[in-house]
Write a protein that holds these residues in place. Structure first.
Motif, short mmCIF file in Angstrom:
data_model
loop_
_atom_site.label_atom_id
_atom_site.label_comp_id
_atom_site.label_asym_id
_atom_site.label_seq_id
_atom_site.Cartn_x
_atom_site.Cartn_y
_atom_site.Cartn_z
N GLU A 195 0.84 -1.19 0.00
CA GLU A 195 0.00 0.00 0.00
C GLU A 195 0.87 1.25 0.00
O GLU A 195 1.82 1.37 0.78
CB GLU A 195 -0.90 0.01 1.23
N THR A 234 1.70 4.62 1.07
CA THR A 234 1.35 5.48 2.20
C THR A 234 2.26 6.70 2.34
O THR A 234 1.97 7.58 3.15
CB THR A 234 1.42 4.69 3.52
N ALA A 285 3.46 7.47 -5.76
CA ALA A 285 2.63 6.93 -4.68
C ALA A 285 1.58 7.93 -4.21
O ALA A 285 0.56 7.53 -3.64
CB ALA A 285 3.51 6.50 -3.51
N SER A 310 -1.37 6.86 -6.31
CA SER A 310 -1.50 5.44 -6.58
C SER A 310 -1.86 4.71 -5.29
O SER A 310 -1.49 5.14 -4.20
CB SER A 310 -0.18 4.90 -7.13
N ARG A 311 -2.55 3.61 -5.43
CA ARG A 311 -2.90 2.82 -4.24
C ARG A 311 -1.73 1.96 -3.75
O ARG A 311 -1.63 1.66 -2.58
CB ARG A 311 -4.09 1.91 -4.53
N THR A 312 -0.87 1.53 -4.70
CA THR A 312 0.23 0.64 -4.34
C THR A 312 1.54 1.15 -4.94
O THR A 312 1.54 1.92 -5.90
CB THR A 312 -0.01 -0.79 -4.85
N TYR A 313 2.65 0.69 -4.37
CA TYR A 313 3.97 0.97 -4.93
C TYR A 313 4.18 0.03 -6.12
O TYR A 313 3.76 -1.11 -6.10
CB TYR A 313 5.07 0.74 -3.89
N LYS A 337 1.83 10.48 2.86
CA LYS A 337 0.99 10.84 1.72
C LYS A 337 -0.15 11.78 2.13
O LYS A 337 -0.29 12.86 1.54
CB LYS A 337 0.47 9.54 1.08
#
Length: 172
Positions: A3, A5, A42, A45-48, A65
């Protein structure tokens, strides 16, 4: 896939952002050095989308974030400075894409050296290993070694303990 963050600032050290191909070959997307940010995507985006691997002992600052997005909303000047950083990164990425489109290993290495030369226009300090450099410019390490040996034999470069010196204006 974790995730997303935060984004990160490199305070000390060097990291490589990498992805692995389907045949598990390591592709270096970016090298982040002291004073640089990474994982900026990120923020949206929801994920790396890649892994960060420290090449050297490193110290990072974690920039949350949610806090960073709130700071951008509250301070348009901060948001503009961040956009300027991103714009410079886009220009750098375009240069790396241009470099990787050069088919000849010799020409690719020469072009990289010209772009990476310090203020004197001749000296290139090599950070990390030659294998790292090969990955960064999209060559196998064998192709890089052969190109460097040929350039040295031709009198175009001289290898030094910490880098490479361009000896004559190369014909690229």
């Amino acid at each position: 896939g974790d995730e997303a963050t935060a984004i990160f600032a490199v305070e000390r050290g060097r990291l490589r952002l990498i992805r692995h191909t389907v045949d598990d070959r390591r592709v270096v997307l970016h090298t982040a050095r002291a004073g640089e940010l990474f994982a900026e995507a990120a923020l949206f985006s929801r994920t790396y989308h890649c892994d960060a691997v420290a090449d050297t002992p490193a110290r990072l600052r974690v920039l949350s974030k949610p806090k960073l997005l709130a700071a951008f909303r509250a301070d348009p000047e901060l948001a503009l400075r961040f956009m300027a950083i991103l714009a410079r990164q886009v220009m750098s990425l375009r240069t790396r894409l241009e470099l990787r489109s050069i088919r000849s290993a010799r020409e690719r290495v020469l072009q990289h050296l010209l772009l990476a030369a310090a203020g004197d226009g001749r000296t290139v300090r090599i950070e990390g290993t030659l294998m790292d450099l090969a990955a960064e410019i999209g060559l196998t390490h064998e192709a890089l070694y052969r190109a460097l040996a040929a350039l040295e034999s031709d009198g175009a470069i001289a290898r030094t303990p910490d880098g490479i010196r361009l000896l004559e204006p190369p014909a690229v």
